[in-house]
Design an enzyme around this catalytic site. Structure first.
Site, mmCIF file in Angstrom:
data_model
loop_
_atom_site.group_PDB
_atom_site.id
_atom_site.type_symbol
_atom_site.label_atom_id
_atom_site.label_comp_id
_atom_site.label_asym_id
_atom_site.label_seq_id
_atom_site.Cartn_x
_atom_site.Cartn_y
_atom_site.Cartn_z
ATOM 1 N N ARG A 1 -3.042 -13.603 -1.610
ATOM 2 C CA ARG A 1 -4.188 -13.943 -0.790
ATOM 3 C C ARG A 1 -5.064 -14.941 -1.547
ATOM 4 N NH1 ARG A 1 -5.408 -7.662 0.429
ATOM 5 N NH2 ARG A 1 -4.579 -7.617 -1.705
ATOM 6 N N ASN B 1 0.827 -1.221 0.000
ATOM 7 C CA ASN B 1 0.000 0.000 0.000
ATOM 8 C C ASN B 1 0.856 1.265 0.000
ATOM 9 O OD1 ASN B 1 -2.198 -1.635 0.029
ATOM 10 N ND2 ASN B 1 -3.000 -0.977 2.001
#
Length: 467
Positions: free
Chosen positions: A230, A98
């Protein structure tokens, strides 16, 4: 006033579409959103508000030199919150996810330059040191370090993590923008790290049917193979993350390997665009967060690219938290439909603007960026330390190239690591020989390191100086 290196600045700004998660600390109202910290007018960074936020950024820096994600230094911290932040400094949760750590380093450097505040250079240097330490020996960067687990230890291109680092280190290596305070030793380290990063990128590029294509969001940190992130991030070809990888490759020395990688990726982007659809937000009060994301048919819509393509078939796919790939966005759960970026138009500018400009530069024989004799020697040192024999051969006059072997490079690496750049490059004497400009490089001990010859706009070494 130019505060930050243009390429990194624009690239980082363009990469903020995912925003930042809910802040973990900072209850006071902020004057700006932290994700916009690098978008302010140049004069803003010299002001008191920038200084206040910079103090918070320093407070959040971990002892590792990096920063965590999911915090908001732009807010006003109470004394109790500041105490809590300090108590967490020893945590090993630093990350480049991020845009964390790279954004903080860039912001502090901008404030330091604008306010002429040398004290802020210390946390900047500590942050850069974190990035250099976090790099794998093979050139890749994990999402989290030093305690990256599971997918966080993968070589991570997802959300531009690794390319954020490489754009920043490129600026550091050139002393660009607010990194003008970087000394030659740090510039050399940053250049070497970026060179090893390029080598890693080339090894990660997915080859299908003998042709180079794109990259996965994550790659195995040992084998370079596409890897799962993920549960909804399966091994794939990424139509989003691959864009900034190619943008970075277009800035470096156009070796045959780099040119092949860029051309392969561009061909893949051209073949993978999706026509006739439009992605739109549909308001629906009955749904959580009051809206949905739907795909509608629209023959007049501009070309889009999927975030994920199956490696074997090149078909777009979508995946929910159950980890099962679906053929359409409508088939996955609402939470993932609206909580992730599944389509992108990022390749458009790459194909229509960046690539044609790069192609014209390559065909004209121009370099990506004109460099000085010192920068050329620094680049050669970086290639030598990375043991990139083929790329190093192209840095020497043609009569010498066959003598630059893997064995010579390995031996030269061991020798050059004994010296700092200022020992090898103390001064330069310019001249001319046979109608070509020359630059004789003098070492600190007074001896000549090598003579560079300007050939078709490139400085080439005319002796094998590292033997």
């Amino acid at each position: 006033m130019k505060i930050l290196g243009v390429m990194f600045f624009l690239a980082l700004i363009a990469a903020t579409e995912s925003g930042i998660a809910e802040c973990a600390e900072g209850s006071g109202k902020a004057s700006l959103e932290w994700k916009d910290a690098l978008k302010q007018a140049p004069e803003w960074y010299a002001g008191d508000e920038a200084a206040r936020i910079a103090a918070n950024v320093v407070l959040f820096q971990r002892d590792t030199g990096g920063w965590p994600k999911d915090f908001d230094p732009a807010g006003t911290l109470s004394d109790a919150e500041k105490t809590k932040v300090v108590e967490r400094k020893q945590r090993k949760d630093s990350t480049i996810d991020n845009h964390a750590t790279t954004r903080e380093i860039a912001f502090l450097a901008m404030v330091s330059a604008a306010r002429k505040d040398e004290a802020l250079q210390e946390p900047v240097l500590k942050g850069i040191g974190f990035l250099l330490s976090a790099q794998y020996a093979n050139g890749g960067w994990p999402q989290a370090w030093p305690e990256g687990k599971d997918y966080k230890k993968r070589i991570t291109f997802n959300d531009e993590a690794m390319t954020d680092v490489m754009f920043l280190l490129r600026d550091v290596s050139k002393g660009a923008g607010p990194f003008g305070f970087a000394d030659q030793a740090l510039k050399a380290k940053a250049a070497e790290a970026a060179a090893r990063g390029v080598d890693c990128i080339l090894k990660c590029q997915i080859i299908r049917d003998g042709k180079r294509t794109a990259w996965c969001s994550q790659h195995d940190e040992t084998t370079f193979a596409p890897a799962e992130g993920r549960s909804f991030e399966k091994p794939s070809l990424s139509g989003r993350e691959s864009v900034r990888i190619v943008s970075f490759l277009m800035l470096v020395e156009p070796s045959p390997q780099v040119i092949e990688a860029v051309e392969g990726a561009i061909a893949w982007f051209k073949a993978s665009g999706i026509k006739g659809i439009r992605v739109e937000r549909k308001e629906d009060p009955s749904l959580k967060k009051g809206h949905d994301i739907v795909v509608a048919k629209d023959e007049s819509a501009p070309v889009l690219w999927a975030r994920f393509y199956e490696i074997a078939s090149n078909r777009p796919f979508f995946c929910g938290r159950d980890g099962v790939a679906k053929e359409s966005l409508a088939e996955i759960e609402h939470e993932r439909r609206i909580g992730y970026t599944w389509y992108t138009d990022k390749p458009k500018d790459l194909l229509e603007k960046e690539y044609p400009a790069w192609k014209a530069r390559i065909e004209s024989g121009a370099k990506a960026q004109p460099i000085t004799p010192r920068e050329e020697i620094e680049r050669q040192i970086g290639l030598l330390k990375a043991e990139k024999t083929a790329d190093l051969q192209s840095c020497f006059t043609e009569r010498l190239r066959d003598r630059i072997t893997d064995e010579a490079v390995s031996a030269g690496k061991a020798e050059v690591e004994k010296y700092a750049i200022d020992d090898l490059f103390a001064s330069v004497e310019t001249g001319e020989r046979e109608g070509r400009k020359t630059a004789k490089i003098k070492m600190k001990n007074g001896r000549t390191l090598t003579t560079l010859v300007l050939v078709d706009g490139r400085w080439l070494a005319d002796t094998i100086w590292f033997r």
